[in-house]
Design a protein around this motif. Structure first.
Motif, PDB file in Angstrom:
ATOM      1  N   PRO A  49      22.565  30.330 -21.252  1.00  0.00           N
ATOM      2  CA  PRO A  49      23.542  29.318 -20.835  1.00  0.00           C
ATOM      3  C   PRO A  49      23.216  28.646 -19.500  1.00  0.00           C
ATOM      4  N   GLY A 157      28.565  37.942 -27.304  1.00  0.00           N
ATOM      5  CA  GLY A 157      27.304  37.404 -26.800  1.00  0.00           C
ATOM      6  C   GLY A 157      26.433  38.503 -26.189  1.00  0.00           C
ATOM      7  N   ALA A 158      25.319  38.082 -25.606  1.00  0.00           N
ATOM      8  CA  ALA A 158      24.343  39.038 -25.083  1.00  0.00           C
ATOM      9  C   ALA A 158      24.949  39.888 -23.963  1.00  0.00           C
ATOM     10  N   VAL A 159      25.475  39.242 -22.929  1.00  0.00           N
ATOM     11  CA  VAL A 159      26.058  39.974 -21.804  1.00  0.00           C
ATOM     12  C   VAL A 159      27.331  40.708 -22.255  1.00  0.00           C
ATOM     13  N   GLY A 180      34.635  33.981 -30.872  1.00  0.00           N
ATOM     14  CA  GLY A 180      35.030  32.734 -31.522  1.00  0.00           C
ATOM     15  C   GLY A 180      35.144  32.758 -33.029  1.00  0.00           C
ATOM     16  N   LYS A 184      32.793  37.767 -35.896  1.00  0.00           N
ATOM     17  CA  LYS A 184      32.375  38.371 -34.628  1.00  0.00           C
ATOM     18  C   LYS A 184      33.353  39.466 -34.212  1.00  0.00           C
ATOM     19  N   TYR A 199      39.600  34.016 -30.322  1.00  0.00           N
ATOM     20  CA  TYR A 199      40.351  33.193 -29.354  1.00  0.00           C
ATOM     21  C   TYR A 199      40.761  31.835 -29.921  1.00  0.00           C
ATOM     22  N   ASN A 222      33.331  35.614 -18.718  1.00  0.00           N
ATOM     23  CA  ASN A 222      32.168  34.804 -19.098  1.00  0.00           C
ATOM     24  C   ASN A 222      32.566  33.384 -19.451  1.00  0.00           C
ATOM     25  N   CYS A 244      31.517  36.183 -13.965  1.00  0.00           N
ATOM     26  CA  CYS A 244      30.095  36.174 -14.316  1.00  0.00           C
ATOM     27  C   CYS A 244      29.649  34.773 -14.712  1.00  0.00           C
ATOM     28  N   GLY A 245      30.492  34.061 -15.451  1.00  0.00           N
ATOM     29  CA  GLY A 245      30.163  32.708 -15.904  1.00  0.00           C
ATOM     30  C   GLY A 245      31.413  32.025 -16.409  1.00  0.00           C
ATOM     31  N   TYR A 250      30.720  24.314 -19.063  1.00  0.00           N
ATOM     32  CA  TYR A 250      29.354  23.895 -18.734  1.00  0.00           C
ATOM     33  C   TYR A 250      29.049  22.471 -19.221  1.00  0.00           C
ATOM     34  N   PHE A 275      29.704  36.479  -8.966  1.00  0.00           N
ATOM     35  CA  PHE A 275      28.451  37.166  -8.606  1.00  0.00           C
ATOM     36  C   PHE A 275      27.277  36.567  -9.357  1.00  0.00           C
ATOM     37  N   LEU A 277      23.287  37.796 -10.622  1.00  0.00           N
ATOM     38  CA  LEU A 277      22.485  39.010 -10.770  1.00  0.00           C
ATOM     39  C   LEU A 277      21.378  39.085  -9.726  1.00  0.00           C
ATOM     40  N   LEU A 320      23.372  28.215 -29.180  1.00  0.00           N
ATOM     41  CA  LEU A 320      23.919  29.205 -28.243  1.00  0.00           C
ATOM     42  C   LEU A 320      25.184  28.661 -27.576  1.00  0.00           C
ATOM     43  N   ASN A 325      25.328  32.436 -32.044  1.00  0.00           N
ATOM     44  CA  ASN A 325      24.640  33.722 -31.875  1.00  0.00           C
ATOM     45  C   ASN A 325      25.602  34.885 -31.941  1.00  0.00           C
TER      46      ASN A 325
HETATM   47  N1  LIG Z   1      26.313  35.673 -13.022  1.00  0.00           N
HETATM   48  C1  LIG Z   1      25.091  35.878 -13.511  1.00  0.00           C
HETATM   49  O1  LIG Z   1      24.163  36.257 -12.799  1.00  0.00           O
HETATM   50  C2  LIG Z   1      24.864  35.624 -14.984  1.00  0.00           C
HETATM   51  C3  LIG Z   1      23.684  36.067 -15.617  1.00  0.00           C
HETATM   52  C4  LIG Z   1      23.557  35.865 -16.999  1.00  0.00           C
HETATM   53  C5  LIG Z   1      24.573  35.216 -17.700  1.00  0.00           C
HETATM   54  N2  LIG Z   1      25.682  34.777 -17.046  1.00  0.00           N
HETATM   55  C6  LIG Z   1      26.800  34.144 -17.746  1.00  0.00           C
HETATM   56  O2  LIG Z   1      27.270  35.088 -18.686  1.00  0.00           O
HETATM   57  C7  LIG Z   1      27.874  34.422 -19.782  1.00  0.00           C
HETATM   58  C8  LIG Z   1      27.264  34.925 -21.085  1.00  0.00           C
HETATM   59  O3  LIG Z   1      25.874  34.613 -21.098  1.00  0.00           O
HETATM   60  P1  LIG Z   1      24.947  35.117 -22.288  1.00  0.00           P
HETATM   61  O4  LIG Z   1      23.548  34.839 -21.901  1.00  0.00           O
HETATM   62  O5  LIG Z   1      25.323  36.493 -22.665  1.00  0.00           O
HETATM   63  O6  LIG Z   1      25.338  34.120 -23.457  1.00  0.00           O
HETATM   64  P2  LIG Z   1      26.040  34.521 -24.824  1.00  0.00           P
HETATM   65  O7  LIG Z   1      27.361  35.123 -24.498  1.00  0.00           O
HETATM   66  O8  LIG Z   1      25.103  35.297 -25.649  1.00  0.00           O
HETATM   67  O9  LIG Z   1      26.227  33.103 -25.509  1.00  0.00           O
HETATM   68  C9  LIG Z   1      27.216  32.251 -25.098  1.00  0.00           C
HETATM   69  C10 LIG Z   1      28.515  32.487 -25.898  1.00  0.00           C
HETATM   70  O10 LIG Z   1      29.581  31.831 -25.253  1.00  0.00           O
HETATM   71  C11 LIG Z   1      30.594  31.600 -26.199  1.00  0.00           C
HETATM   72  N3  LIG Z   1      31.256  30.329 -25.880  1.00  0.00           N
HETATM   73  C12 LIG Z   1      30.704  29.092 -25.852  1.00  0.00           C
HETATM   74  N4  LIG Z   1      31.636  28.173 -25.520  1.00  0.00           N
HETATM   75  C13 LIG Z   1      32.808  28.839 -25.366  1.00  0.00           C
HETATM   76  C14 LIG Z   1      34.135  28.442 -25.038  1.00  0.00           C
HETATM   77  N5  LIG Z   1      34.466  27.164 -24.805  1.00  0.00           N
HETATM   78  N6  LIG Z   1      35.094  29.401 -24.967  1.00  0.00           N
HETATM   79  C15 LIG Z   1      34.790  30.691 -25.200  1.00  0.00           C
HETATM   80  N7  LIG Z   1      33.552  31.128 -25.517  1.00  0.00           N
HETATM   81  C16 LIG Z   1      32.574  30.209 -25.597  1.00  0.00           C
HETATM   82  C17 LIG Z   1      29.933  31.570 -27.568  1.00  0.00           C
HETATM   83  O11 LIG Z   1      30.495  32.596 -28.383  1.00  0.00           O
HETATM   84  P3  LIG Z   1      31.866  32.404 -29.226  1.00  0.00           P
HETATM   85  O12 LIG Z   1      31.465  32.252 -30.654  1.00  0.00           O
HETATM   86  O13 LIG Z   1      32.572  33.670 -28.968  1.00  0.00           O
HETATM   87  O14 LIG Z   1      32.552  31.194 -28.699  1.00  0.00           O
HETATM   88  C18 LIG Z   1      28.474  31.895 -27.292  1.00  0.00           C
HETATM   89  O15 LIG Z   1      27.925  32.795 -28.209  1.00  0.00           O
HETATM   90  C19 LIG Z   1      27.662  32.927 -19.537  1.00  0.00           C
HETATM   91  O16 LIG Z   1      28.817  32.406 -18.918  1.00  0.00           O
HETATM   92  C20 LIG Z   1      26.494  32.909 -18.561  1.00  0.00           C
HETATM   93  O17 LIG Z   1      26.476  31.733 -17.799  1.00  0.00           O
HETATM   94  C21 LIG Z   1      25.836  34.972 -15.698  1.00  0.00           C
END
Ligand SMILES: NC(=O)c1ccc[n+]([C@@H]2O[C@H](COP(=O)([O-])OP(=O)(O)OC[C@H]3O[C@@H](n4cnc5c(N)ncnc54)[C@H](OP(=O)(O)O)[C@@H]3O)[C@@H](O)[C@H]2O)c1
Length: 333
Positions: A49, A157-159, A180, A184, A199, A222, A244-245, A250, A275, A277, A320, A325
């Protein structure tokens, strides 16, 4: 002797949701490695993302992608030729030059992958910064304590899927996830979440109240927006939010309003803490040790959604953002 390869470049900057037209697939000639360098053929690459933010021309913690230039991001490559004693042809390395079939790397930019712990793709998932983000966000930023109730958004999702499982392993009394789709949700319950909800089915606040009637102590955010507002509403006294996000915004083209109930942070003595990482890399060794053990013992399960071919990497990235995913979205080259 140089060889031909393909790479994905940023063709234009998106306004709102990105489209396939924002990407260009280009044939290039790959240079030979110089002294201290290695040439790798990428076998896996990650789409994440945060890459959406880098498509904009805006200052952030990661620099913007340059227009007309190849993108980058996490990848695993197999060494083809090496001009350093540190690596030999056939070695697998993790590095930051994804979005291309071949990459020339400086020795210090390549990290050997230890394949004894898990399949190689796990080094872009649970054993990468993804896993570390879940680990430090939950344990250090939110300071989870045994017996507490946890809510995780984007839980499929991954995280998110790792966060929920780590919470259970660290003694959380109740772990709730949102995602979503109903499919899932079913998969989250199978992973060991105590409750999960779609949701899209009804307001998040109502679903969260039903799933955690006694409230939550920790929210791993997230998503932001309605999820954050619902979490604040359901927080117990001294609750903590690890931000986290905020993936729900976005692709927003206008500033997004904050939670309308933020004043509850006062009466409930809440802590909301963002935060990255990168500020927690000192925890990597401890994290890799624990995660490796959890993976070996099967206490943590991870999922991947795999898209084949560099030409389909933009579609994987767009998918994604749309939630196509379950677990980590990966491209196999
Ligand atoms: N702070 C850090 O250092 C750090 C590091 C890595 C990642 N992150 C953040 O962690 C979060 C998850 O990242 P990830 O890499 O694991 O991605 P991920 O969760 O594997 O993929 C993104 C997921 O977000 C959901 N999504 C998309 N739009 C949405 C919305 N409007 N409302 C609710 N859910 C929505 C989707 O699932 P649904 O089908 O459930 O909607 C999608 O599968 C992101 O916000 C990312 O920016 C932060």
């Amino acid at each position: 002797m140089s060889r031909a390869g393909r790479e994905v470049r940023l063709a234009s900057r998106p306004h709102g949701w990105p489209t396939p037209e924002n990407f260009d697939l280009v044939k290039v000639s790959v240079p030979d490695p110089g002294p201290g360098q290695l040439l790798v053929r990428n076998v896996w690459m990650s789409v994440d993302p945060y890459m959406r933010g880098r498509m904009d021309d805006r200052r952030s913690y990661s620099p913007p992608y340059a227009l007309g230039e190849v993108l980058d991001g996490g990848a695993i490559g197999e060494v083809v030729s090496s001009e350093t004693d540190a690596f030999r042809p056939g070695d697998l390395v993790r590095h930051g030059k994804g979005w291309r079939e071949y990459a020339v790397l400086d020795e210090r930019a390549a990290q050997r992958v230890d394949q004894t712990v898990a399949p190689v793709s796990a080094y872009l998932g649970p054993l990468s910064g993804i896993g570390l983000t879940a680990y430090v966000g939950l344990l250090d930023v939110a300071a989870l304590r045994p017996g507490e109730a946890v809510f995780v958004s984007a839980a499929a999702g991954a995280v998110g899927s790792l966060t929920g499982q780590i919470a259970k392993l660290k003694g959380a009394a109740r772990v709730v996830g949102s995602a979503g789709s109903d499919e899932k949700v079913a998969r989250l319950l199978d992973l060991g979440f105590d409750a999960a909800f779609n949701y899209r089915a009804q307001p998040v606040r109502r679903s969260l109240k039903e799933a955690a009637p006694e409230g939550i102590d920790v929210y791993f955010d997230n998503v932001g927006a309605d999820h954050l507002e619902a979490a604040i509403a359901c927080m117990r006294l001294n609750g903590r939010v690890a931000i986290c996000g905020m993936i729900s915004q976005y692709n927003a083209t206008e500033p997004v309003p904050g939670p309308r109930n933020l004043s509850l942070a006062v009466s409930k003595r809440l802590t909301l803490r963002g935060f990255l990482l990168y500020d927690h890399l000192g925890r990597r060794e401890q994290f890799v040790g624990e995660m490796s053990e959890w993976l070996r013992s099967g206490q943590i399960r991870y999922h991947e959604t795999v898209v084949d071919g560099l030409e389909n990497a933009p579609a994987a990235f767009l998918g994604l953002l749309r939630g196509e995913n379950f677990g980590k979205m990966l491209v196999r080259l």
